[in-house]
Design a protein around this motif. Structure first.
Motif, mmCIF file in Angstrom:
data_model
loop_
_atom_site.group_PDB
_atom_site.id
_atom_site.type_symbol
_atom_site.label_atom_id
_atom_site.label_comp_id
_atom_site.label_asym_id
_atom_site.label_seq_id
_atom_site.Cartn_x
_atom_site.Cartn_y
_atom_site.Cartn_z
ATOM 1 N N SER A 111 0.831 -1.211 0.000
ATOM 2 C CA SER A 111 0.000 0.000 0.000
ATOM 3 C C SER A 111 0.861 1.255 0.000
ATOM 4 N N ARG A 122 -6.460 5.400 -3.611
ATOM 5 C CA ARG A 122 -6.892 4.982 -2.282
ATOM 6 C C ARG A 122 -6.587 3.501 -2.105
ATOM 7 N N ILE A 124 -7.646 -0.027 0.239
ATOM 8 C CA ILE A 124 -8.305 -0.814 1.279
ATOM 9 C C ILE A 124 -7.361 -1.970 1.577
ATOM 10 N N ARG A 137 -0.287 0.090 10.826
ATOM 11 C CA ARG A 137 -0.955 1.343 11.202
ATOM 12 C C ARG A 137 0.046 2.498 11.243
ATOM 13 N N ASP A 145 -6.748 9.644 5.140
ATOM 14 C CA ASP A 145 -7.968 8.962 4.737
ATOM 15 C C ASP A 145 -7.864 8.304 3.365
ATOM 16 N N ARG A 146 -6.678 8.289 2.784
ATOM 17 C CA ARG A 146 -6.464 7.542 1.546
ATOM 18 C C ARG A 146 -6.366 6.045 1.815
ATOM 19 N N VAL A 147 -6.266 5.656 3.096
ATOM 20 C CA VAL A 147 -6.127 4.252 3.464
ATOM 21 C C VAL A 147 -7.231 3.845 4.431
ATOM 22 N N GLU A 148 -7.813 2.693 4.166
ATOM 23 C CA GLU A 148 -8.703 2.036 5.128
ATOM 24 C C GLU A 148 -8.047 0.706 5.476
ATOM 25 N N LEU A 150 -8.041 -2.697 7.478
ATOM 26 C CA LEU A 150 -9.018 -3.600 8.079
ATOM 27 C C LEU A 150 -8.329 -4.775 8.754
ATOM 28 N N SER A 191 -19.462 -2.636 -1.133
ATOM 29 C CA SER A 191 -19.329 -1.472 -0.252
ATOM 30 C C SER A 191 -18.762 -0.254 -0.965
#
Length: 263
Positions: A111, A122, A124, A137, A145-148, A150, A191
């Motif tokens: 990423s 972006r 995910i 993290r 906020d370009r990365v989510e 999970l 989603s």
């Protein structure tokens, strides 16, 4: 350097002592040229260190932000492969990708590489193992906020799974003692407002087999390119046959297959 490596491999054989020595020398030269002598020394020290201790922030030339490396782990090798050798950037089928789904995000290396390369991208990113997730993290925090990110695995059915192994060897296993949630590619697609994935990266230690064995035609039309590392001959056959049946082609670069639809 990669072209020269290929020549040496063809002449000497990939498993020969001479090739292994030459490949290691090429890696070192590439590392010094791209990252500089000081960073090279730091990385070699981290690679040979005993496990434990604090992660070290490294300013890699191809990344937008510092990247944390844990001493005595596979982190250094992974970082060199991604940021110096640019393994995941060897073949790009989408010129301006908007969304990456990073299955098996490990410490955020893939990423971070693609987010740095494509400022409008972006990601995910899915990582089920908590020790890897903690460092991921830190490595992805500055991308905002370009990365989510999970805390879950990517599977064929979205059921809870057990994990075994550590670092890059963590995998879904019935004998694993760590239970984690999972999701599917179809669930991720449902989603997304845009309903499409530009780059689907899969390094999920064998779980790619069931994913491609169970109705991949349901989600393949909504994916523009796939980068997958397959684990074992049987899984490789499953993946490549599924892609071929659905009108996709695959090009191999080292341990990765870079795949896209023919139309």
């Amino acid at each position: 350097m990669e072209r020269l490596r290929g020549v040496l491999r063809g002449v000497l054989g990939w498993d020969s002592r001479a090739y292994r020595f030459g490949a290691a020398l090429l890696d070192l030269v590439s590392l010094i040229i791209i990252e500089g002598l000081a960073t090279t020394r730091t990385l070699l020290h981290l690679k040979s260190a005993s496990p434990g201790g604090s992660a070290r922030a490294i300013n890699f030339a191809r990344l937008a932000y510092p990247f944390f490396i844990r001493p005595g782990t596979k982190d250094v090798t992974v970082a060199i492969n991604n940021f110096v050798r640019e393994e995941y950037g060897a073949v790009i089928h989408v010129l301006q990708p908007r969304l990456l789904v990073d299955g098996g995000a490990y410490i955020g290396d893939t990423s971070a590489y693609f987010l740095s390369r494509y400022p409008s991208l972006r990601s995910i990113a899915l990582e089920p193992m908590e020790d890897n997730l903690k460092i991921a993290r830190r490595n992805l925090a500055l991308y905002g906020d370009r990365v989510e990110l999970l805390s879950m695995a990517l599977t064929a059915d979205g059921a809870r799974v057990h994990m075994s192994g550590v670092e890059t060897g963590a995998r879904v296993s019935d004998s694993g003692c760590v239970e984690v949630p999972s999701t599917t590619i179809a669930q991720i697609l449902s989603s997304l407002p845009e309903g499409r994935i530009d780059i689907l990266k899969l390094d999920i230690e064998g779980a790619e087999g069931p994913i491609f064995a169970q109705q991949p035609e349901a989600w393949l039309p909504y994916v523009d390119s796939i980068i997958v590392e397959t684990h074992g001959p049987a899984i490789t056959t499953t993946v490549l046959d599924a892609l071929d049946r659905n009108g996709w082609i695959a090009e191999r670069h080292r341990n990765l297959y870079f795949c896209c639809p023919t139309v």
